[in-house]
Design a protein around this motif. Structure first.
Motif, short mmCIF file in Angstrom:
data_model
loop_
_atom_site.label_atom_id
_atom_site.label_comp_id
_atom_site.label_asym_id
_atom_site.label_seq_id
_atom_site.Cartn_x
_atom_site.Cartn_y
_atom_site.Cartn_z
N UNK A 2 0.85 -1.21 0.00
CA UNK A 2 0.00 0.00 0.00
C UNK A 2 0.88 1.25 0.00
N UNK A 3 0.62 2.18 -0.92
CA UNK A 3 1.42 3.42 -0.93
C UNK A 3 0.59 4.62 -0.46
N UNK A 4 -0.54 4.31 0.14
CA UNK A 4 -1.40 5.34 0.72
C UNK A 4 -1.84 6.42 -0.26
N UNK A 5 -2.38 5.97 -1.37
CA UNK A 5 -2.94 6.94 -2.31
C UNK A 5 -4.34 7.31 -1.86
N UNK A 6 -4.86 6.53 -0.90
CA UNK A 6 -6.19 6.76 -0.33
C UNK A 6 -7.32 6.64 -1.35
N UNK A 7 -7.11 5.84 -2.39
CA UNK A 7 -8.20 5.60 -3.34
C UNK A 7 -9.34 4.87 -2.63
N UNK A 45 -11.22 7.58 -0.87
CA UNK A 45 -11.89 8.49 -1.80
C UNK A 45 -13.05 7.83 -2.52
N UNK A 46 -12.95 6.51 -2.74
CA UNK A 46 -14.01 5.82 -3.48
C UNK A 46 -15.19 5.49 -2.58
N UNK A 68 -11.30 0.19 -6.23
CA UNK A 68 -10.54 1.42 -6.50
C UNK A 68 -9.04 1.22 -6.31
N UNK A 86 -5.47 0.74 -6.75
CA UNK A 86 -4.69 0.51 -7.96
C UNK A 86 -3.77 -0.70 -7.83
N UNK A 87 -3.50 -1.11 -6.59
CA UNK A 87 -2.59 -2.23 -6.38
C UNK A 87 -3.34 -3.53 -6.09
N UNK A 88 -4.65 -3.49 -6.28
CA UNK A 88 -5.48 -4.68 -6.08
C UNK A 88 -5.37 -5.30 -4.70
#
Lengths: 339, 267
Positions: free
Chosen positions: B157-162, B165-166, B218, B220-222
């Motif tokens: 997890x790179x903490x994009x917070x998708x 947000x989703x 959401x 991106x890294x599944x």
């Protein structure tokens, strides 16, 4: 230096990989794991894939890690003692099988990190890295390298560029001194240049817009209704920025435990609402449309103007990663035409 | 599809709503959210099995909310979200018109939201077989195995917070991860920081999550982060007997106290 062309047979490629590994280099290469193609450190050669279109994540983590430890510190009654990070310890890294767009991504990062202030953390990692690129023989409809001045066989950014030929062997183009050193140290693995041209072995990526025209249009488009209209569905996550090879925004954080701590540089994104919020509570980019505009403006207007580099290399990762189909290519095509 | 377009046109032409939030064709055979303000554009609206995004997310988005009264194409999880948002006073019932979509993909007629409530009481809100299986598999693990599974899954997890947000129920204008005085959650995407973030998210959504699965979709890294909140939804049901989002007057299981609440978890 002048570009040199050589042939490296498929079997010799494996020997080169093993030789680089035996010489103590860390290798970062793409493998397929759990159905996903991503770069991993030091995979065995048998795992390495040459057939991917694009990985989910970019390769920027190699030179701009998602967490960079800038300094360590200890505080006590007498003050704070700061210990610098020893950048001489940054290991040598071979980036194996980076596509030409990714190789160019490092140039975009360099234009930021080596712009006015020279960032030693970035620079140390860049200097210790060798890029063995791999031309693309296939693409998908998110790829648009040819629209941002690159192509599936572009040499810009690679030290050596490999292109798979019809025989299954590889054309090796030696581009830089760093690349030449590798070839010289393994001269027995390289042979005289093949007669077969590189061009016939590359993916066909159609040019879909003129980035010069987009840059020109953006200069007068700050208040254009385009931004609100085309970003209503944007949910403001950082997926696009975090998979982007050229996004370089960061946030500095101190992590402390008792009297000791670390100062860390962490990835950030202009898509986040918090990115620009002031201490007063005022936020100059209050809504998502302003943040989406910033993303495009930075890459296609501000960076060309200030850094003499586009902030986009056409890899299409952001479009593939976006959970709500904010497709950057579609928007750039539209921006080329806006009045 | 035609019935959705027809209803959307009626609502726009009669000025009952100023915008229809629905689905349209996107790029690369994807579908995406569509915001139709002009009835001449209703033909853009589509509905098929690819339309899984929980559009209720947009009911609380600043720019969308300010377009005026909203008509929303809502799948069952989106309808449950609407009930949650009304319960939590994030959406005013009089500001929305729901174009409900049943399990069969057909448009449902909701003269008002109480009819939607009645529909939901009887609707199938089971998880998909795939999600059920994944949760069962996790449940069978020992504590250590579970810890290892999640440590491994969350490490990337790179903490994009998708995921945040989703999620239509993650609507806080300032999330706990963004508070820095004091800082509750480490900002950096490190192993512990990632773990803490995802545990916080799961806890914050316990008893509220409607199991739409958008957080997992959401990512991106599944990373299957939706299994965390879906599991907590199951647990809320087991412990408190409540399925979230079935009425417009939901009480939050974790922030309401009743004298007859079970207290057998207190040591």
């Amino acid at each position: 230096m002048e570009l040199e062309r050589k042939l490296i047979k498929k079997a010799s490629l494996e020997k080169l990989y093993q030789k680089l590994q035996a010489n103590g280099n860390k290798i970062f290469a793409p493998i397929i794991k759990d159905g996903k193609t991503e770069f991993h450190y030091n995979p065995s050669y048998a795992e390495v894939t040459y057939d991917h279109i694009q990985t989910i994540q970019s390769l920027k983590n190699t030179v701009f890690p998602k967490i960079e430890n800038l300094v360590r510190f200890t505080t006590d009654r007498n003050g704070t003692e700061v210990t610098e990070v020893d950048l001489a310890k940054v290991p040598s890294l071979v980036l194996w099988g980076a596509h030409p767009c990714d190789a160019a991504g490092f140039k975009a990062l360099k234009s930021i990190f080596m712009w006015d202030y020279k960032d030693e953390y970035f620079n140390s990692r860049m200097n210790k890295m060798v890029v063995i690129g791999l031309s693309c023989y296939k693409c998908d409809d998110n790829c648009f390298c040819t629209s941002v001045g690159l192509n599936p066989g572009a040499t810009n950014g690679s030290d050596i560029l490999l292109t798979k030929l019809s025989t299954g062997d590889y054309l090796a183009e030696i581009i830089t001194e760093k690349g030449k050193e590798i070839v010289n140290a393994a001269a027995e693995l390289f042979e005289a240049a093949p007669a077969e041209a590189k061009e016939g072995n590359l993916a066909q990526v159609k040019q879909q817009f003129s980035h010069e025209k987009v840059t020109k249009n953006l200069a007068g488009a700050f208040e254009h209704p385009f931004w609100v209209e085309n970003s209503l569905r944007c949910i403001g996550c950082g997926a696009c920025a975090f998979v982007c090879p050229a996004c370089a925004c960061f946030d500095i954080q101190d992590e402390t435990k008792g009297k000791t701590g670390k100062r860390l540089r962490c990835w950030d994104s202009c898509g986040f609402g918090l990115f620009t919020i002031h201490t007063s509570g005022h936020n100059p980019r209050e809504v998502q449309s302003q943040r989406w505009r910033q993303r495009i403006m930075h890459k296609f207007s501000y960076m060309p103007e200030r850094n003499e580099s586009l902030g986009c290399i056409g890899c299409g990762r952001c479009s593939r990663a976006c959970p709500v189909d904010m497709n950057i290519l579609e928007q750039l095509i539209a921006l080329e035409k806006i009045q | 599809m035609e019935s959705i377009r027809k209803r959307a046109k009626e609502l726009l032409d009669s000025k009952q709503v100023q915008v229809i939030i629905g689905y349209e064709n996107g790029t690369s055979n994807k579908v995406r959210a569509s915001f139709i303000k002009d009835s001449a554009q209703v033909d853009k609206l589509i509905y098929d099995e690819r339309c899984t995004q929980n559009l209720a997310l947009y009911l609380v988005k600043h720019e969308v909310k300010h377009l005026g009264k909203m008509g929303i194409v809502a799948t069952i999880p989106a309808m449950r979200t609407i009930n949650m948002l009304i319960s939590e006073e994030q959406v005013k019932p009089e500001n929305i018109v729901v174009l409900g979509i049943g399990e069969d993909g057909k448009l449902l007629d909701f003269p008002d939201l109480t009819v939607m409530e009645s529909f939901l009481q009887k609707a199938n809100i089971e998880l998909t077989a795939k999600d059920k299986e994944a949760i069962e598999k996790l449940k069978k693990m020992t504590t250590q195995e579970k810890f290892d599974y999640w440590s491994n899954a969350l490490e990337t997890c790179f903490k994009c917070y998708a995921c945040r947000s989703a999620c239509p129920l993650c609507y806080c204008t300032r999330c706990a991860v963004e508070c820095n005085q004091p800082q509750w959650i480490p900002v950096q995407a490190s192993k512990n920081g990632n773990y803490e973030w995802h545990m916080l998210r799961a806890m914050h959504l316990s008893g509220r999550c409607v199991s739409c699965g958008d957080c997992g979709r959401a990512c991106p890294l599944d990373i299957p982060v939706h299994l965390l909140t879906m599991h907590m939804a199951e647990e809320s049901k087991r412990l408190f007997g409540v399925d979230s989002g079935l009425s417009m007057k939901m009480e939050s299981v974790l922030s309401n106290y009743k004298l007859d609440d079970k207290d057998n978890f207190i040591l």
